[in-house]
Design an enzyme around this catalytic site. Structure first.
Site, PDB file in Angstrom:
ATOM      1  N   LYS A 114       0.834  -1.217   0.000  1.00  0.00           N
ATOM      2  CA  LYS A 114       0.000   0.000   0.000  1.00  0.00           C
ATOM      3  C   LYS A 114       0.865   1.263   0.000  1.00  0.00           C
ATOM      4  O   LYS A 114       1.922   1.308   0.635  1.00  0.00           O
ATOM      5  CB  LYS A 114      -0.951  -0.007   1.205  1.00  0.00           C
ATOM      6  CG  LYS A 114      -2.040  -1.100   1.145  1.00  0.00           C
ATOM      7  CD  LYS A 114      -3.169  -0.763   0.190  1.00  0.00           C
ATOM      8  CE  LYS A 114      -4.062  -1.931  -0.166  1.00  0.00           C
ATOM      9  NZ  LYS A 114      -5.139  -2.177   0.760  1.00  0.00           N
TER      10      LYS A 114
ATOM     11  N   ARG B 251      -4.046 -10.017   4.782  1.00  0.00           N
ATOM     12  CA  ARG B 251      -4.241 -10.165   3.335  1.00  0.00           C
ATOM     13  C   ARG B 251      -2.971  -9.664   2.655  1.00  0.00           C
ATOM     14  O   ARG B 251      -2.639  -8.476   2.748  1.00  0.00           O
ATOM     15  CB  ARG B 251      -5.468  -9.353   2.895  1.00  0.00           C
ATOM     16  CG  ARG B 251      -5.777  -9.467   1.402  1.00  0.00           C
ATOM     17  CD  ARG B 251      -6.979  -8.602   1.021  1.00  0.00           C
ATOM     18  NE  ARG B 251      -7.304  -8.741  -0.386  1.00  0.00           N
ATOM     19  CZ  ARG B 251      -6.743  -8.023  -1.373  1.00  0.00           C
ATOM     20  NH1 ARG B 251      -5.824  -7.108  -1.083  1.00  0.00           N
ATOM     21  NH2 ARG B 251      -7.099  -8.219  -2.631  1.00  0.00           N
TER      22      ARG B 251
END
Length: 281
Positions: free
Chosen positions: A230, A264
């Site tokens: 991210k 995840r």
């Protein structure tokens, strides 16, 4: 910070298979998209998807999260029909070749969920919290599958609009509270909470979320954390998404210590090492 050995125990009923979350689990990412930001186009055919699934499982993933549509900023918008076409027989092929694998389907369309359910999926991963398809919660209830509820802005068009919240933790919990009540009323029994890293939040807010994971959700529901590759991690460091493994694992350890139950990730082997280290603490 809560002690991981005394934190609430959780389990999920995935198509009659009970998954104990006392030891955190890994969800490996299988993107079937040509335009995902870090692995676009690598696994969007059946052969390479099966090969990648095999690697994810060997490295320690127990859940394979299949994503037929990229939700990165400026991604191509697909209809449910296009998603279903992109998935093809991949779900049933994975189920046939790797019957032990749990499959999560990353979609905000109830029609895609129904297709996936008939093909054998075990979890619904809806990034929209039921906001992009009015029938999603009803469909989730009909399937009886665990439902991953993510915090996100209220429309597809505003998904990545950065909003500075007065108190991000309070905002996420307010959102979760309303949605959980709605899901429970519909009859959804297993709810997993995802605070939505990477979706319309400032870097500062996301770092605050990391620090306050233990206050997110209400301990009754397991937390899924998806921070893999991210931008709030790599942008401030001036690095690429593929170059932040060390930093990501430090953050993974931080959220595990605060009660996160599912990670995840793209890099399963590294996350596995982090969980093993965490369990020995």
């Amino acid at each position: 910070m809560r002690n991981h050995l005394s934190s609430n125990t959780h389990s999920l009923n995935c198509n009659g298979k009970l998954i104990d979350l006392n030891i955190p689990r890994i969800m490996g990412i299988l993107n079937l998209t040509p335009d995902s930001f870090s692995d676009g186009g690598k696994f969007n055919n059946e052969k390479s998807a099966l090969q990648h699934t095999e690697k994810l499982l060997k490295d320690g993933a127990e859940i394979i999260d299949i994503g037929p549509q990229s939700t990165r900023p400026n991604a191509e918008f697909l209809s449910s029909t296009e998603e279903i076409g992109r998935i093809g027989t991949i779900i049933s092929q994975i189920k046939k070749k790797f019957p032990e694998a749990l499959i999560s389907l990353d979609t905000f369309y109830s029609e895609t969920v129904r297709f996936g359910y008939n093909e054998g999926i075990d979890l619904i991963n809806d990034i929209s919290g039921g906001q992009y398809d009015d029938t999603m919660f009803d469909t989730a209830a009909e399937t009886g599958l665990p439902y991953i509820l993510m915090h996100v802005n209220p429309s597809y068009g505003t998904m990545h609009e950065r909003i500075r919240f007065e108190d991000i933790t309070m905002e996420i919990n307010r959102y979760f509270s309303g949605k959980i009540n709605e899901l429970l009323q519909k009859g959804v029994k297993d709810i997993i909470l995802d605070p939505g890293f990477g979706f319309g939040k400032t870097i500062e807010d996301q770092m605050k979320m990391i620090d306050e994971v233990e206050y997110l959700g209400f301990e009754k529901f397991p937390l899924l954390i998806g921070i893999s590759r991210k931008s709030f991690i790599y942008k401030p460091l001036g690095k690429s998404p593929l170059d932040i493994n060390e930093e990501t694992q430090k953050l993974h350890m931080k959220v595990l210590k605060q009660g996160a139950k599912i990670l995840r990730v793209h890099d399963v082997a590294e996350a596995k090492k982090t969980i093993q280290k965490f369990v020995k603490l």
